[in-house]
Design an enzyme around this catalytic site. Structure first.
Site, PDB file in Angstrom:
ATOM      1  N   CYS A 191      -4.646  12.860  12.087  1.00  0.00           N
ATOM      2  CA  CYS A 191      -5.305  12.028  11.809  1.00  0.00           C
ATOM      3  C   CYS A 191      -5.944  10.612  13.206  1.00  0.00           C
ATOM      4  CB  CYS A 191      -5.353  10.408  10.361  1.00  0.00           C
ATOM      5  SG  CYS A 191      -3.543  10.309  11.027  1.00  0.00           S
ATOM      6  N   LYS A 212       0.963  -1.030  -0.157  1.00  0.00           N
ATOM      7  CA  LYS A 212       0.264  -0.031   0.806  1.00  0.00           C
ATOM      8  C   LYS A 212       0.542   0.873   0.314  1.00  0.00           C
ATOM      9  CE  LYS A 212      -1.732   1.475   3.550  1.00  0.00           C
ATOM     10  NZ  LYS A 212      -1.735   2.919   3.993  1.00  0.00           N
ATOM     11  N   ASN A 213       1.861   1.656   0.913  1.00  0.00           N
ATOM     12  CA  ASN A 213       2.370   2.496   0.836  1.00  0.00           C
ATOM     13  C   ASN A 213       3.567   2.669  -0.146  1.00  0.00           C
ATOM     14  OD1 ASN A 213       1.058   3.156   3.230  1.00  0.00           O
ATOM     15  ND2 ASN A 213       3.050   2.070   4.941  1.00  0.00           N
ATOM     16  N   ARG A 237      -0.081  14.457  12.533  1.00  0.00           N
ATOM     17  CA  ARG A 237       1.101  14.561  11.011  1.00  0.00           C
ATOM     18  C   ARG A 237       1.255  15.710  10.512  1.00  0.00           C
ATOM     19  NH1 ARG A 237      -1.243   9.389   9.169  1.00  0.00           N
ATOM     20  NH2 ARG A 237       1.075   9.166   7.981  1.00  0.00           N
ATOM     21  N   PRO A 238       1.695  16.798  10.463  1.00  0.00           N
ATOM     22  CA  PRO A 238       2.204  17.825   9.931  1.00  0.00           C
ATOM     23  C   PRO A 238       2.943  17.329   8.615  1.00  0.00           C
ATOM     24  CG  PRO A 238       3.551  17.678  11.798  1.00  0.00           C
ATOM     25  CD  PRO A 238       2.589  16.763  11.718  1.00  0.00           C
ATOM     26  N   ARG A 276      -8.728  -0.056   4.272  1.00  0.00           N
ATOM     27  CA  ARG A 276      -6.888   0.378   3.232  1.00  0.00           C
ATOM     28  C   ARG A 276      -6.406  -0.154   3.389  1.00  0.00           C
ATOM     29  NH1 ARG A 276      -7.419   6.264   6.000  1.00  0.00           N
ATOM     30  NH2 ARG A 276      -6.172   6.710   4.507  1.00  0.00           N
ATOM     31  N   ASP A 336       4.441  19.860   7.361  1.00  0.00           N
ATOM     32  CA  ASP A 336       6.204  20.998   7.027  1.00  0.00           C
ATOM     33  C   ASP A 336       7.020  21.224   6.592  1.00  0.00           C
ATOM     34  OD1 ASP A 336       6.118  19.556   9.973  1.00  0.00           O
ATOM     35  OD2 ASP A 336       7.848  20.761  11.236  1.00  0.00           O
ATOM     36  N   ASP A 357       4.166   0.761  11.986  1.00  0.00           N
ATOM     37  CA  ASP A 357       3.048  -0.056  10.914  1.00  0.00           C
ATOM     38  C   ASP A 357       3.414  -1.078  11.661  1.00  0.00           C
ATOM     39  OD1 ASP A 357       3.261   1.738   8.359  1.00  0.00           O
ATOM     40  OD2 ASP A 357       3.308   3.261  10.187  1.00  0.00           O
TER      41      ASP A 357
HETATM   42  C1  EPZ Z   1       4.157   6.849   6.032  1.00  0.00           C
HETATM   43  O1  EPZ Z   1       3.936   7.882   6.662  1.00  0.00           O
HETATM   44  C2  EPZ Z   1       3.348   6.245   5.974  1.00  0.00           C
HETATM   45  N1  EPZ Z   1       2.593   6.144   4.894  1.00  0.00           N
HETATM   46  C3  EPZ Z   1       2.883   5.298   7.348  1.00  0.00           C
HETATM   47  O2  EPZ Z   1       1.441   4.015   7.331  1.00  0.00           O
HETATM   48  C4  EPZ Z   1       3.982   5.489   8.348  1.00  0.00           C
HETATM   49  O3  EPZ Z   1       3.447   5.128   9.385  1.00  0.00           O
HETATM   50  C5  EPZ Z   1       4.905   6.174   8.245  1.00  0.00           C
HETATM   51  O4  EPZ Z   1       5.480   6.946   6.922  1.00  0.00           O
HETATM   52  C6  EPZ Z   1       6.492   6.267   9.281  1.00  0.00           C
HETATM   53  O5  EPZ Z   1       6.976   4.721   8.499  1.00  0.00           O
HETATM   54  C7  EPZ Z   1       2.292   6.531   3.410  1.00  0.00           C
HETATM   55  O6  EPZ Z   1       3.273   5.951   3.575  1.00  0.00           O
HETATM   56  C8  EPZ Z   1       0.426   6.520   3.050  1.00  0.00           C
HETATM   57  P1  EPZ Z   1       6.421  10.489   8.397  1.00  0.00           P
HETATM   58  P2  EPZ Z   1       3.776   9.733   7.015  1.00  0.00           P
HETATM   59  O7  EPZ Z   1       6.023  11.412   7.444  1.00  0.00           O
HETATM   60  O8  EPZ Z   1       5.304   9.985   5.783  1.00  0.00           O
HETATM   61  C9  EPZ Z   1       6.604  13.907  11.126  1.00  0.00           C
HETATM   62  C10 EPZ Z   1       0.111   2.925   7.800  1.00  0.00           C
HETATM   63  O9  EPZ Z   1      -0.009   2.466   8.604  1.00  0.00           O
HETATM   64  N2  EPZ Z   1       6.290  14.704  10.464  1.00  0.00           N
HETATM   65  O10 EPZ Z   1       7.580   9.196   7.978  1.00  0.00           O
HETATM   66  O11 EPZ Z   1       2.641  10.819   7.002  1.00  0.00           O
HETATM   67  C11 EPZ Z   1       5.606  12.722  11.870  1.00  0.00           C
HETATM   68  O12 EPZ Z   1       3.887  13.439  12.573  1.00  0.00           O
HETATM   69  C12 EPZ Z   1       0.610   4.334   7.170  1.00  0.00           C
HETATM   70  O13 EPZ Z   1       0.003   2.518   6.606  1.00  0.00           O
HETATM   71  C13 EPZ Z   1       6.586  16.146  10.602  1.00  0.00           C
HETATM   72  O14 EPZ Z   1       6.387  16.918  12.165  1.00  0.00           O
HETATM   73  O15 EPZ Z   1       4.644   9.095   7.773  1.00  0.00           O
HETATM   74  C14 EPZ Z   1       5.711  11.508  12.899  1.00  0.00           C
HETATM   75  O16 EPZ Z   1       5.452  12.109  14.043  1.00  0.00           O
HETATM   76  C15 EPZ Z   1       0.293   5.275   9.086  1.00  0.00           C
HETATM   77  N3  EPZ Z   1       6.536  16.839   9.379  1.00  0.00           N
HETATM   78  C16 EPZ Z   1       7.120  11.527  11.865  1.00  0.00           C
HETATM   79  O17 EPZ Z   1       7.488  12.922  10.961  1.00  0.00           O
HETATM   80  C17 EPZ Z   1       6.129  16.579   8.215  1.00  0.00           C
HETATM   81  O18 EPZ Z   1       6.709  17.344   7.338  1.00  0.00           O
HETATM   82  C18 EPZ Z   1       7.251  10.292  10.591  1.00  0.00           C
HETATM   83  O19 EPZ Z   1       6.340  10.613   9.626  1.00  0.00           O
HETATM   84  C19 EPZ Z   1       6.194  15.032   8.254  1.00  0.00           C
HETATM   85  C20 EPZ Z   1       6.362  14.329   8.940  1.00  0.00           C
END
Ligand code: EPZ
Length: 427
Positions: free
Chosen positions: A123, A22-23, A128-129, A405, A131, A313
Protein backbone atom coordinates in the site's frame (compact mmCIF):
# COMPACT_ATOMS: atom_id res chain seq x y z
CA UNK A 1 -15.14 12.30 -5.66
CA UNK A 2 -15.50 14.26 -2.41
CA UNK A 3 -13.14 16.95 -1.17
CA UNK A 4 -12.90 18.85 2.10
CA UNK A 5 -12.74 22.65 2.08
CA UNK A 6 -11.21 24.28 5.15
CA UNK A 7 -10.77 27.96 5.99
CA UNK A 8 -7.96 28.04 8.54
CA UNK A 9 -7.18 30.32 11.45
CA UNK A 10 -9.95 29.38 13.86
CA UNK A 11 -9.08 28.46 17.46
CA UNK A 12 -10.93 25.18 18.09
CA UNK A 13 -12.74 24.87 21.40
CA UNK A 14 -15.26 22.39 22.79
CA UNK A 15 -15.87 18.64 23.09
CA UNK A 16 -15.38 15.92 20.49
CA UNK A 17 -16.93 12.45 21.03
CA UNK A 18 -14.37 9.74 20.27
CA UNK A 19 -15.67 6.82 18.21
CA UNK A 20 -14.91 3.11 18.49
CA UNK A 21 -11.41 2.17 17.36
CA UNK A 22 -11.04 1.26 13.67
CA UNK A 23 -8.04 -0.97 14.35
CA UNK A 24 -9.89 -2.83 17.07
CA UNK A 25 -13.14 -3.18 15.10
CA UNK A 26 -11.23 -4.73 12.18
CA UNK A 27 -9.89 -7.54 14.37
CA UNK A 28 -13.06 -8.06 16.44
CA UNK A 29 -15.32 -8.45 13.38
CA UNK A 30 -13.62 -11.66 12.09
CA UNK A 31 -14.10 -13.24 15.55
CA UNK A 32 -17.70 -13.87 14.41
CA UNK A 33 -16.26 -16.66 12.24
CA UNK A 34 -15.02 -18.47 15.36
CA UNK A 35 -18.48 -19.43 16.61
CA UNK A 36 -21.89 -20.56 15.30
CA UNK A 37 -23.50 -18.30 17.92
CA UNK A 38 -24.46 -14.66 17.50
CA UNK A 39 -21.75 -12.07 18.23
CA UNK A 40 -22.94 -8.52 18.94
CA UNK A 41 -20.37 -5.73 18.74
CA UNK A 42 -21.26 -2.30 20.16
CA UNK A 43 -19.60 1.12 19.71
CA UNK A 44 -18.64 0.19 16.11
CA UNK A 45 -17.50 3.27 14.18
CA UNK A 46 -19.33 4.11 10.96
CA UNK A 47 -16.35 3.77 8.60
CA UNK A 48 -15.79 2.54 5.06
CA UNK A 49 -13.39 -0.14 6.31
CA UNK A 50 -15.97 -1.50 8.76
CA UNK A 51 -18.61 -1.66 6.02
CA UNK A 52 -16.15 -3.34 3.63
CA UNK A 53 -15.22 -5.88 6.27
CA UNK A 54 -18.83 -6.79 6.95
CA UNK A 55 -19.33 -7.30 3.19
CA UNK A 56 -16.33 -9.63 3.18
CA UNK A 57 -17.81 -11.59 6.09
CA UNK A 58 -21.15 -11.82 4.24
CA UNK A 59 -19.28 -13.45 1.36
CA UNK A 60 -17.93 -16.07 3.77
CA UNK A 61 -21.40 -16.89 5.09
CA UNK A 62 -21.76 -14.59 8.09
CA UNK A 63 -24.92 -12.52 8.36
CA UNK A 64 -24.50 -8.98 9.69
CA UNK A 65 -27.31 -6.86 11.06
CA UNK A 66 -26.85 -3.21 12.07
CA UNK A 67 -29.03 -1.53 14.69
CA UNK A 68 -29.70 2.11 13.85
CA UNK A 69 -28.01 4.97 15.68
CA UNK A 70 -30.00 7.95 16.93
CA UNK A 71 -29.26 11.26 15.12
CA UNK A 72 -26.14 12.92 16.54
CA UNK A 73 -25.10 9.76 18.38
CA UNK A 74 -22.12 7.62 17.53
CA UNK A 75 -21.38 3.92 17.84
CA UNK A 76 -23.40 1.34 15.96
CA UNK A 77 -24.34 -2.13 17.17
CA UNK A 78 -23.83 -4.98 14.74
CA UNK A 79 -25.00 -8.54 15.32
CA UNK A 80 -23.03 -11.11 13.33
CA UNK A 81 -23.85 -14.77 12.89
CA UNK A 82 -21.71 -17.35 11.08
CA UNK A 83 -23.79 -20.47 11.69
CA UNK A 84 -22.07 -22.10 8.73
CA UNK A 85 -18.91 -21.07 6.89
CA UNK A 86 -20.28 -20.93 3.36
CA UNK A 87 -16.96 -20.13 1.70
CA UNK A 88 -13.36 -20.17 2.86
CA UNK A 89 -12.10 -17.91 0.07
CA UNK A 90 -11.36 -14.19 0.58
CA UNK A 91 -11.11 -12.93 -3.02
CA UNK A 92 -8.53 -10.52 -4.46
CA UNK A 93 -10.97 -7.71 -5.19
CA UNK A 94 -12.00 -7.58 -1.53
CA UNK A 95 -8.51 -7.98 -0.05
CA UNK A 96 -6.83 -5.42 -2.33
CA UNK A 97 -9.36 -2.78 -1.19
CA UNK A 98 -8.63 -3.41 2.45
CA UNK A 99 -5.44 -5.08 3.70
CA UNK A 100 -7.05 -5.92 7.05
CA UNK A 101 -9.03 -8.61 5.18
CA UNK A 102 -6.03 -10.84 5.87
CA UNK A 103 -7.44 -11.08 9.40
CA UNK A 104 -10.01 -13.65 8.25
CA UNK A 105 -7.16 -16.12 7.65
CA UNK A 106 -6.65 -17.21 11.27
CA UNK A 107 -10.31 -17.49 12.28
CA UNK A 108 -11.33 -19.34 9.08
CA UNK A 109 -8.47 -21.80 9.56
CA UNK A 110 -9.49 -22.31 13.20
CA UNK A 111 -13.20 -22.81 12.50
CA UNK A 112 -13.22 -24.51 9.07
CA UNK A 113 -9.78 -26.14 8.98
CA UNK A 114 -8.86 -24.32 5.78
CA UNK A 115 -8.67 -20.82 4.28
CA UNK A 116 -7.74 -19.32 0.93
CA UNK A 117 -6.96 -15.60 1.12
CA UNK A 118 -5.59 -13.35 -1.58
CA UNK A 119 -2.17 -11.90 -0.80
CA UNK A 120 -2.97 -8.30 0.22
CA UNK A 121 -0.13 -6.64 -1.69
CA UNK A 122 1.50 -3.42 -0.59
CA UNK A 123 0.00 0.00 0.00
CA UNK A 124 1.09 3.66 0.01
CA UNK A 125 3.05 3.37 3.26
CA UNK A 126 5.01 0.24 2.46
CA UNK A 127 5.35 -3.28 1.15
CA UNK A 128 3.30 -4.71 4.05
CA UNK A 129 4.40 -8.39 3.80
CA UNK A 130 2.50 -11.16 5.65
CA UNK A 131 5.39 -13.59 6.18
CA UNK A 132 5.07 -13.37 9.97
CA UNK A 133 1.35 -14.21 9.79
CA UNK A 134 2.20 -17.35 7.83
CA UNK A 135 5.16 -18.37 10.01
CA UNK A 136 3.03 -18.03 13.14
CA UNK A 137 0.20 -20.13 11.67
CA UNK A 138 2.69 -22.81 10.55
CA UNK A 139 4.05 -22.91 14.12
CA UNK A 140 0.48 -23.61 15.27
CA UNK A 141 0.28 -26.59 12.88
CA UNK A 142 -1.01 -25.06 9.63
CA UNK A 143 0.21 -26.15 6.20
CA UNK A 144 0.72 -23.10 3.99
CA UNK A 145 0.81 -23.00 0.19
CA UNK A 146 1.28 -19.90 -1.98
CA UNK A 147 -0.11 -20.03 -5.51
CA UNK A 148 -1.48 -17.55 -8.06
CA UNK A 149 -1.39 -14.67 -5.61
CA UNK A 150 -3.31 -16.56 -2.94
CA UNK A 151 -2.38 -18.09 0.40
CA UNK A 152 -3.95 -21.51 0.97
CA UNK A 153 -3.78 -22.59 4.59
CA UNK A 154 -4.89 -26.01 5.83
CA UNK A 155 -5.11 -27.57 9.27
CA UNK A 156 -4.10 -31.24 8.96
CA UNK A 157 -6.93 -33.41 10.34
CA UNK A 158 -9.13 -30.27 10.29
CA UNK A 159 -7.79 -28.72 13.48
CA UNK A 160 -4.63 -26.82 14.46
CA UNK A 161 -2.44 -28.46 17.09
CA UNK A 162 -1.12 -25.29 18.74
CA UNK A 163 2.60 -24.57 19.25
CA UNK A 164 5.13 -21.86 20.05
CA UNK A 165 6.25 -18.88 17.96
CA UNK A 166 8.56 -15.96 18.69
CA UNK A 167 7.94 -12.93 16.44
CA UNK A 168 11.27 -11.60 15.06
CA UNK A 169 9.50 -8.26 14.48
CA UNK A 170 6.54 -7.01 16.52
CA UNK A 171 3.49 -7.34 14.26
CA UNK A 172 -0.03 -6.28 15.27
CA UNK A 173 -1.81 -8.17 12.49
CA UNK A 174 0.27 -11.33 12.77
CA UNK A 175 -0.32 -11.41 16.53
CA UNK A 176 -4.06 -11.03 15.91
CA UNK A 177 -4.18 -13.83 13.32
CA UNK A 178 -2.17 -16.13 15.60
CA UNK A 179 -4.46 -15.41 18.57
CA UNK A 180 -7.64 -16.09 16.57
CA UNK A 181 -6.14 -19.34 15.26
CA UNK A 182 -4.78 -20.57 18.62
CA UNK A 183 -8.00 -20.20 20.63
CA UNK A 184 -9.55 -23.26 18.92
CA UNK A 185 -6.36 -25.36 18.54
CA UNK A 186 -6.18 -28.72 20.35
CA UNK A 187 -3.31 -27.80 22.67
CA UNK A 188 -1.44 -24.94 24.32
CA UNK A 189 0.13 -22.16 22.23
CA UNK A 190 2.68 -19.61 23.33
CA UNK A 191 3.47 -16.37 21.48
CA UNK A 192 6.67 -14.49 22.32
CA UNK A 193 7.44 -10.88 21.36
CA UNK A 194 3.73 -10.51 20.60
CA UNK A 195 2.32 -7.04 19.92
CA UNK A 196 0.93 -5.31 23.04
CA UNK A 197 -1.22 -2.60 21.43
CA UNK A 198 -4.50 -1.81 23.26
CA UNK A 199 -6.30 -3.24 20.21
CA UNK A 200 -4.64 -6.61 20.93
CA UNK A 201 -5.87 -6.40 24.54
CA UNK A 202 -9.36 -5.63 23.18
CA UNK A 203 -9.16 -8.75 20.99
CA UNK A 204 -7.96 -10.91 23.89
CA UNK A 205 -10.75 -9.59 26.10
CA UNK A 206 -13.34 -10.45 23.45
CA UNK A 207 -11.92 -13.95 22.91
CA UNK A 208 -11.99 -14.57 26.68
CA UNK A 209 -15.58 -13.28 26.82
CA UNK A 210 -16.37 -15.85 24.09
CA UNK A 211 -14.88 -18.61 26.27
CA UNK A 212 -11.26 -18.54 25.11
CA UNK A 213 -8.41 -19.23 27.53
CA UNK A 214 -5.62 -16.61 27.31
CA UNK A 215 -2.97 -15.63 29.87
CA UNK A 216 -0.51 -12.73 29.77
CA UNK A 217 -3.01 -10.32 28.21
CA UNK A 218 -1.27 -6.96 27.67
CA UNK A 219 2.17 -8.54 27.77
CA UNK A 220 4.42 -9.72 24.94
CA UNK A 221 4.16 -13.35 26.13
CA UNK A 222 0.72 -14.78 25.42
CA UNK A 223 -0.33 -18.28 26.51
CA UNK A 224 -3.43 -19.65 24.81
CA UNK A 225 -5.04 -22.97 25.79
CA UNK A 226 -7.23 -24.14 22.90
CA UNK A 227 -10.90 -24.93 23.64
CA UNK A 228 -13.46 -27.14 21.86
CA UNK A 229 -15.66 -24.23 20.87
CA UNK A 230 -16.44 -20.57 21.51
CA UNK A 231 -19.79 -18.96 22.28
CA UNK A 232 -21.28 -15.69 21.18
CA UNK A 233 -21.46 -12.61 23.40
CA UNK A 234 -22.01 -8.86 23.37
CA UNK A 235 -18.92 -6.67 23.47
CA UNK A 236 -18.18 -2.97 22.99
CA UNK A 237 -15.24 -1.85 20.84
CA UNK A 238 -12.65 0.25 22.72
CA UNK A 239 -12.40 4.00 21.97
CA UNK A 240 -10.06 5.03 19.16
CA UNK A 241 -6.78 6.29 20.64
CA UNK A 242 -5.51 7.44 17.24
CA UNK A 243 -8.64 9.43 16.46
CA UNK A 244 -8.34 10.99 19.93
CA UNK A 245 -4.67 11.82 19.37
CA UNK A 246 -5.48 13.30 15.97
CA UNK A 247 -8.03 15.73 17.41
CA UNK A 248 -5.63 16.56 20.25
CA UNK A 249 -3.23 17.74 17.53
CA UNK A 250 -6.07 19.88 16.16
CA UNK A 251 -6.17 21.67 19.52
CA UNK A 252 -2.38 22.03 19.44
CA UNK A 253 -2.13 23.41 15.91
CA UNK A 254 -4.96 25.95 16.39
CA UNK A 255 -4.04 27.09 19.93
CA UNK A 256 -7.34 25.71 21.10
CA UNK A 257 -8.82 23.52 23.84
CA UNK A 258 -10.67 20.29 23.07
CA UNK A 259 -12.07 17.65 25.41
CA UNK A 260 -11.79 14.19 23.85
CA UNK A 261 -14.92 12.58 25.25
CA UNK A 262 -14.58 8.84 25.83
CA UNK A 263 -10.81 8.72 25.25
CA UNK A 264 -9.05 6.27 27.58
CA UNK A 265 -5.86 7.83 29.08
CA UNK A 266 -4.06 4.54 29.76
CA UNK A 267 -4.31 3.59 26.06
CA UNK A 268 -2.48 6.68 24.94
CA UNK A 269 0.15 7.74 27.49
CA UNK A 270 2.90 7.93 24.84
CA UNK A 271 0.68 10.35 22.91
CA UNK A 272 -0.33 12.49 25.90
CA UNK A 273 3.30 12.57 27.14
CA UNK A 274 4.37 13.88 23.71
CA UNK A 275 1.56 16.46 23.72
CA UNK A 276 2.70 17.69 27.16
CA UNK A 277 6.33 17.80 26.00
CA UNK A 278 5.16 19.97 23.07
CA UNK A 279 3.77 22.43 25.62
CA UNK A 280 0.09 21.47 25.65
CA UNK A 281 -1.83 21.16 28.92
CA UNK A 282 -3.23 17.62 29.23
CA UNK A 283 -5.96 17.01 31.82
CA UNK A 284 -7.62 13.66 32.53
CA UNK A 285 -11.28 14.52 33.14
CA UNK A 286 -14.33 12.53 34.26
CA UNK A 287 -15.37 12.25 30.56
CA UNK A 288 -11.99 11.71 28.93
CA UNK A 289 -9.00 13.93 28.19
CA UNK A 290 -8.89 17.72 27.73
CA UNK A 291 -6.00 19.10 25.68
CA UNK A 292 -5.29 22.85 25.75
CA UNK A 293 -2.66 24.82 23.84
CA UNK A 294 -2.34 28.13 25.67
CA UNK A 295 1.31 28.87 24.89
CA UNK A 296 3.64 28.47 21.89
CA UNK A 297 4.39 24.90 20.85
CA UNK A 298 7.79 23.41 21.66
CA UNK A 299 9.81 21.30 19.18
CA UNK A 300 10.14 17.57 19.87
CA UNK A 301 12.29 14.56 19.01
CA UNK A 302 10.02 11.58 18.30
CA UNK A 303 10.83 8.03 17.26
CA UNK A 304 7.90 5.73 16.43
CA UNK A 305 7.86 2.30 18.09
CA UNK A 306 5.52 -0.59 18.88
CA UNK A 307 3.25 -0.06 21.92
CA UNK A 308 3.85 1.29 24.51
CA UNK A 309 6.13 3.49 22.40
CA UNK A 310 4.99 6.43 20.28
CA UNK A 311 2.55 5.04 17.68
CA UNK A 312 3.46 5.22 13.99
CA UNK A 313 -0.19 6.07 13.30
CA UNK A 314 0.35 9.42 15.05
CA UNK A 315 3.56 10.42 13.24
CA UNK A 316 1.96 12.36 10.37
CA UNK A 317 -0.40 14.26 12.67
CA UNK A 318 2.40 15.30 15.03
CA UNK A 319 4.54 16.34 12.07
CA UNK A 320 1.79 18.71 10.92
CA UNK A 321 1.48 20.20 14.41
CA UNK A 322 5.26 20.53 14.83
CA UNK A 323 5.46 22.53 11.60
CA UNK A 324 4.18 25.37 13.78
CA UNK A 325 6.63 24.79 16.68
CA UNK A 326 9.51 27.33 16.65
CA UNK A 327 12.88 25.54 16.27
CA UNK A 328 13.80 22.09 14.94
CA UNK A 329 11.83 18.90 15.57
CA UNK A 330 13.20 15.46 14.70
CA UNK A 331 11.04 12.52 13.70
CA UNK A 332 12.12 8.96 13.03
CA UNK A 333 9.69 6.47 11.43
CA UNK A 334 10.94 3.03 12.49
CA UNK A 335 7.88 0.92 11.57
CA UNK A 336 7.06 1.58 7.89
CA UNK A 337 9.46 2.32 5.06
CA UNK A 338 7.42 4.96 3.25
CA UNK A 339 5.37 6.92 5.72
CA UNK A 340 6.34 10.48 4.74
CA UNK A 341 3.92 10.86 1.81
CA UNK A 342 2.38 13.86 3.58
CA UNK A 343 5.67 15.81 3.45
CA UNK A 344 5.51 17.06 -0.18
CA UNK A 345 1.94 18.23 0.37
CA UNK A 346 2.77 19.96 3.68
CA UNK A 347 5.67 21.71 1.90
CA UNK A 348 3.19 23.06 -0.67
CA UNK A 349 1.45 24.73 2.28
CA UNK A 350 4.69 26.38 3.37
CA UNK A 351 6.07 23.77 5.76
CA UNK A 352 9.86 23.51 5.96
CA UNK A 353 10.74 19.82 6.29
CA UNK A 354 13.86 17.83 5.32
CA UNK A 355 13.53 14.08 4.90
CA UNK A 356 16.47 11.67 4.86
CA UNK A 357 15.45 8.00 4.71
CA UNK A 358 13.32 7.27 7.73
CA UNK A 359 14.21 10.53 9.49
CA UNK A 360 12.71 13.99 9.10
CA UNK A 361 13.72 17.39 10.44
CA UNK A 362 10.85 19.86 10.80
CA UNK A 363 11.95 23.52 10.87
CA UNK A 364 9.14 25.50 12.54
CA UNK A 365 7.54 28.23 10.42
CA UNK A 366 5.53 31.33 11.30
CA UNK A 367 2.58 30.37 9.17
CA UNK A 368 1.32 27.98 6.53
CA UNK A 369 -0.89 28.99 3.62
CA UNK A 370 -3.92 27.15 2.30
CA UNK A 371 -3.58 25.14 -0.93
CA UNK A 372 -5.18 22.36 -2.91
CA UNK A 373 -3.57 19.18 -1.55
CA UNK A 374 -3.84 15.48 -2.29
CA UNK A 375 -4.38 12.82 0.31
CA UNK A 376 -2.43 9.58 -0.20
CA UNK A 377 -3.12 7.46 2.86
CA UNK A 378 -5.29 7.68 5.93
CA UNK A 379 -3.00 9.36 8.44
CA UNK A 380 -1.26 11.53 5.83
CA UNK A 381 -4.72 12.85 4.92
CA UNK A 382 -5.35 13.81 8.53
CA UNK A 383 -2.07 15.71 8.67
CA UNK A 384 -3.26 17.81 5.70
CA UNK A 385 -6.57 18.55 7.41
CA UNK A 386 -4.67 19.65 10.53
CA UNK A 387 -2.41 21.93 8.48
CA UNK A 388 -5.50 23.37 6.77
CA UNK A 389 -7.04 24.19 10.16
CA UNK A 390 -4.19 26.57 10.99
CA UNK A 391 -3.18 27.74 7.49
CA UNK A 392 -4.04 31.23 6.27
CA UNK A 393 -6.78 31.02 3.64
CA UNK A 394 -8.56 28.04 2.13
CA UNK A 395 -7.28 24.48 1.86
CA UNK A 396 -8.92 21.87 -0.35
CA UNK A 397 -8.07 18.27 0.58
CA UNK A 398 -8.74 15.92 -2.35
CA UNK A 399 -9.30 12.12 -2.27
CA UNK A 400 -11.19 12.30 1.00
CA UNK A 401 -12.08 8.61 0.68
CA UNK A 402 -8.79 7.94 2.47
CA UNK A 403 -10.08 9.85 5.49
CA UNK A 404 -13.46 8.13 5.40
CA UNK A 405 -11.67 4.85 6.08
CA UNK A 406 -10.59 5.93 9.53
CA UNK A 407 -12.36 9.06 10.76
CA UNK A 408 -16.08 8.89 11.47
CA UNK A 409 -17.97 12.10 10.50
CA UNK A 410 -14.77 14.12 10.66
CA UNK A 411 -16.17 17.41 9.34
CA UNK A 412 -19.15 17.21 11.73
CA UNK A 413 -16.87 16.69 14.71
CA UNK A 414 -14.59 19.57 13.71
CA UNK A 415 -17.48 21.92 12.92
CA UNK A 416 -18.79 21.30 16.44
CA UNK A 417 -15.59 22.82 17.91
CA UNK A 418 -15.62 25.84 15.60
CA UNK A 419 -13.78 24.76 12.45
CA UNK A 420 -14.84 26.14 9.08
CA UNK A 421 -14.81 22.89 7.14
CA UNK A 422 -17.23 21.42 4.65
CA UNK A 423 -17.39 18.44 2.32
CA UNK A 424 -18.07 19.07 -1.36
CA UNK A 425 -18.91 16.40 -3.85
CA UNK A 426 -17.35 16.98 -7.25
CA UNK A 427 -18.10 14.77 -10.23
C1 EPZ B 1 -1.61 -2.46 12.05
O1 EPZ B 1 -1.14 -2.76 10.76
C2 EPZ B 1 -2.54 -1.26 11.89
N1 EPZ B 1 -3.66 -1.62 11.03
C3 EPZ B 1 -1.77 -0.08 11.28
O2 EPZ B 1 -2.66 1.04 11.24
C4 EPZ B 1 -0.60 0.25 12.21
O3 EPZ B 1 0.16 1.29 11.62
C5 EPZ B 1 0.28 -0.98 12.41
O4 EPZ B 1 -0.52 -2.08 12.92
C6 EPZ B 1 1.40 -0.74 13.40
O5 EPZ B 1 0.89 -0.34 14.62
C7 EPZ B 1 -4.71 -2.30 11.56
O6 EPZ B 1 -4.71 -2.64 12.72
C8 EPZ B 1 -5.83 -2.62 10.63
P1 EPZ B 1 2.26 -4.63 11.63
P2 EPZ B 1 -0.32 -4.15 10.51
O7 EPZ B 1 2.07 -6.04 11.20
O8 EPZ B 1 -0.84 -5.20 11.41
C9 EPZ B 1 6.24 -5.61 9.24
C10 EPZ B 1 -3.73 2.90 10.29
O9 EPZ B 1 -3.31 3.97 9.82
N2 EPZ B 1 5.62 -6.92 8.96
O10 EPZ B 1 2.32 -4.33 13.10
O11 EPZ B 1 -0.29 -4.41 9.06
C11 EPZ B 1 5.51 -4.48 8.54
O12 EPZ B 1 5.97 -4.35 7.20
C12 EPZ B 1 -3.01 1.61 9.96
O13 EPZ B 1 -4.72 2.79 11.05
C13 EPZ B 1 6.37 -7.90 8.34
O14 EPZ B 1 7.54 -7.69 8.01
O15 EPZ B 1 1.14 -3.70 10.98
C14 EPZ B 1 5.85 -3.29 9.39
O16 EPZ B 1 7.15 -2.83 9.03
C15 EPZ B 1 -1.79 1.83 9.05
N3 EPZ B 1 5.81 -9.11 8.09
C16 EPZ B 1 5.93 -3.89 10.80
O17 EPZ B 1 6.08 -5.30 10.62
C17 EPZ B 1 4.50 -9.39 8.47
O18 EPZ B 1 4.05 -10.53 8.25
C18 EPZ B 1 4.70 -3.64 11.65
O19 EPZ B 1 3.57 -4.07 10.90
C19 EPZ B 1 3.76 -8.37 9.10
C20 EPZ B 1 4.33 -7.14 9.35
Amino acid sequence: MDSLHIVGGKRLEGRIPISGAKNSALTLLPCALLTADKLTLGNLPRLADVDNFSHLLNGLGASTKIAGVKKGEFGRRMTLSAREIASTVAPYDMVRKMRASILVLGPMLARAGEATVSLPGGCAIGDRPIDLHLQALEALGAEIELAAGYVKATAPKGRLSGGEYSFPVVSVGATENALMAAVLATGRSQLFNAAREPEIVDLCNLLVAMGGKIEGIGSSHLIIDGVEGLNGCTYDVMPDRIEAGSYACAAGITGGSIELVGARPHDMLAITNALAAAGLVVEFTADGIRVTADKPLKPLAISTAPYPGFPTDMQAQFMAMLCMAPGESFLEETIFENRYMHVPELRRMGANIDVCGRSAIVHGVERMTGAQVMATDLRASMSLVLAGLCATGETEVLRVYHLDRGYERLEEKLQAVGATIERRTTG
